[in-house]
Scaffold this motif. Sequence first.
Motif, PDB file in Angstrom:
ATOM      1  N   ASN A 160     -29.370 -15.972  -0.602  1.00  0.00           N
ATOM      2  CA  ASN A 160     -30.130 -14.924   0.084  1.00  0.00           C
ATOM      3  C   ASN A 160     -31.291 -15.521   0.873  1.00  0.00           C
ATOM      4  N   GLY A 174     -31.034  -9.252  -3.341  1.00  0.00           N
ATOM      5  CA  GLY A 174     -31.113  -8.358  -2.202  1.00  0.00           C
ATOM      6  C   GLY A 174     -32.329  -8.653  -1.340  1.00  0.00           C
ATOM      7  N   THR A 214     -32.882  -4.707  -4.171  1.00  0.00           N
ATOM      8  CA  THR A 214     -31.655  -4.011  -3.787  1.00  0.00           C
ATOM      9  C   THR A 214     -30.456  -4.804  -4.298  1.00  0.00           C
ATOM     10  N   LYS A 259     -26.592  -7.955  -0.451  1.00  0.00           N
ATOM     11  CA  LYS A 259     -26.054  -7.386   0.780  1.00  0.00           C
ATOM     12  C   LYS A 259     -24.748  -8.089   1.179  1.00  0.00           C
TER      13      LYS A 259
END
Length: 284
Positions: free
Chosen positions: A177, A209, A228, A231
């Motif tokens: 990420n 996230g 989150t 993705k």
Amino acid sequence: MKRSQLPLRAGVGFKPEHFAEINADAQPIGFFEVHAENYMGAGGPPHAQLSRLREDYALSIHGVGLSIGSMQPLNLEHLTLLKTVCDRYEPESFSEHLAWSSHGEVFLNDLLPLPYTQETLARIVEHIDQVQSHLGRQMLLENPATYLLFEESTIPETAFLSEIVKRTGCGLLLDVNNVFVASTNHKLDPRAYLADFPVQAVREIHLSGHSETIDDAGALLLIDSHDTPVKDPVWALYGELLGRIGPVATLIEWGNDVPDWPVLRSEAVAAQSTIDHIAKRRAA
């Protein structure tokens, strides 16, 4: 020196609010990660919970307070407390960040970026040597999520990490990420970054996230927010990476707006599915 040896499975960051559900039944989790600084006290519920988890699961200890990138000496009191935690729990892995977070007596509670220069390189190598010698174990260094670049940087980040590994024998924690966030923010190609990354030193992967905002110039800015699910573009990079290098111990980070346990567990199950798929494909 003890080497990092996490199982080639998916894990999650441990949150105390999940303890009861985790402890009620065996979980499809390969390991748990905790922040070292949360366990530097002598006892209490944090240690009671972690001791119980340690009976059944592998453990990754992740530091956020060593300030490896600081130009000042390491805090020896903090380093001693860290050794106490590692000696107590004998984790399969210990990691820290390619960043700095303190200056003098001030702790900034953030992971701040560094210029990639020969001077910075020499200082980080010195600090990693000190940490590994003091702990008697290999540490993993995590690539950062960044939001600016330094004009004085003379070494690409991947080359900088390669040289650190060469000089210290440390391993790397590859945060996919962070790669996507930094590459997007700097208008770079994350796949080109990963092609240059010293993957032979990777002992652990992080997935998390991120959130989107607009900066003062009206451009898209990604924030490594850990609030989150992972993705889709990050999942895609992760799958491509494992397809190239094979299974690696993978942690799901979700430290803000923490969801209920089944939601967090489902993210780890998704990562485990990718690991299993790659393992079967390579064995065929």
